[in-house]
Design a protein around this motif. Sequence first.
Motif, short mmCIF file in Angstrom:
data_model
loop_
_atom_site.label_atom_id
_atom_site.label_comp_id
_atom_site.label_asym_id
_atom_site.label_seq_id
_atom_site.Cartn_x
_atom_site.Cartn_y
_atom_site.Cartn_z
N SER A 36 0.83 -39.72 -12.80
CA SER A 36 2.17 -39.59 -12.26
C SER A 36 2.59 -38.15 -12.28
CB SER A 36 3.15 -40.42 -13.11
OG SER A 36 3.30 -39.84 -14.38
N TYR A 69 3.96 -48.21 0.73
CA TYR A 69 4.80 -47.02 0.71
C TYR A 69 6.00 -47.27 -0.19
CZ TYR A 69 2.14 -46.23 4.99
OH TYR A 69 1.13 -46.08 5.90
N PRO A 70 6.33 -46.33 -1.09
CA PRO A 70 7.57 -46.46 -1.83
C PRO A 70 8.74 -46.63 -0.85
CG PRO A 70 6.24 -44.73 -2.77
CD PRO A 70 5.57 -45.12 -1.50
N TYR A 82 1.29 -44.96 -0.95
CA TYR A 82 0.90 -45.36 -2.31
C TYR A 82 -0.47 -46.02 -2.26
CZ TYR A 82 1.16 -47.58 -6.91
OH TYR A 82 0.90 -47.99 -8.19
N LYS A 109 7.72 -41.33 -9.95
CA LYS A 109 8.21 -40.61 -8.78
C LYS A 109 7.06 -40.31 -7.82
CE LYS A 109 12.40 -40.07 -10.54
NZ LYS A 109 13.61 -40.67 -9.94
N THR A 110 7.42 -40.16 -6.55
CA THR A 110 6.45 -39.71 -5.56
C THR A 110 6.32 -38.20 -5.64
OG1 THR A 110 8.01 -39.29 -3.76
CG2 THR A 110 7.26 -41.55 -4.05
N ALA A 160 9.49 -44.59 -7.03
CA ALA A 160 8.32 -45.26 -6.48
C ALA A 160 8.15 -46.70 -6.94
CB ALA A 160 7.06 -44.47 -6.85
N LEU A 191 8.10 -51.09 -3.40
CA LEU A 191 7.10 -50.80 -2.39
C LEU A 191 7.31 -51.62 -1.11
CD1 LEU A 191 3.84 -50.74 -4.55
CD2 LEU A 191 5.25 -48.78 -3.84
#
Length: 315
Positions: free
Chosen positions: A11, A60-61, A68, A100-101, A107, A110
Amino acid sequence: MAALWLLTGCSSDDAPQPAVGEQSEIAFNADVWRMKENTRVATIDGNPALQTKDIRIDAYPHGTDEAYLSGARLHYDGGTWKFWDGSAQQHYYWPFDGSKTASGATASTLDFVGFCPYTTPGYVSSTAFDSSTGASFTCDMSSYMTSASQAAVSEYLVALTASQTLATQTDAGGAVPMTFRHPFAMVKFAIATASGTTVKINNVSIGGLATSATCGYDGTDLTWSSLSGNAAITAAEELQVGGALTETTPLLVIPSDYGTKTLTVNATWTDWSDVTKDISTDLSFNWQPGYIYTYTLTVTKYALKVDTSKFTEQW
């Protein structure tokens, strides 16, 4: 293979790191929307047919276009859907709370996008996702406008299950529900008994159809845009009352309200010393995604009648 971040506990620097035992695995239950069980060449008509295919999963978040999961392969084995790399099961995990992204977005929720089959058929040129509009793909059918050219390819399905979390997966029985939709329409042609046994249909075509377009799916509605091209779809299968075939294999077409187009039948009359000629009529064509349209043809020596009174079914 899947391109992943945060997937196994990695992360951004400020996000907490869970122990391996605390990670929760992503699981899926895939099905097909409003299926009818039957046998149609190259189509995915029900869950048993879907389960013979591998599925592409992207994630994707929520609210972002940052991948993701990208190109993860979902495979049906032993009564369940499993992530698979072609030789062994793979395990992908939910982001933990607070992760987090790369851009700093949260995140933990999804959006999942599915495409089936995993390997795109030749008429699909690209796939995409936009957090505002949903999933999409672009197709070029110009080399797939005959029954022969479509016989060797599969139809293409799309799915979008948005705003999923570990909690929603748990509430759904331990697997994210992913329901696939049929973006294309299909057409087929049948010979009416009123045509008699002395006429043989050699092929049927409809001219002036789009060959390229983009299909978007927001999780509710399928929308086709950017239609281009101009070609005929042709079903070249011999139909005859009392013969081996009385209807053609369905053909995939790009859905649209095409307005008035010409339907042409090439037929041979055995009681006319095997005279072969084209006979045509103009019809209005308004095709919707997920529907199959059957045109029942009555062919006489002097006219062509097309029955469209009860010709649609949702598949």
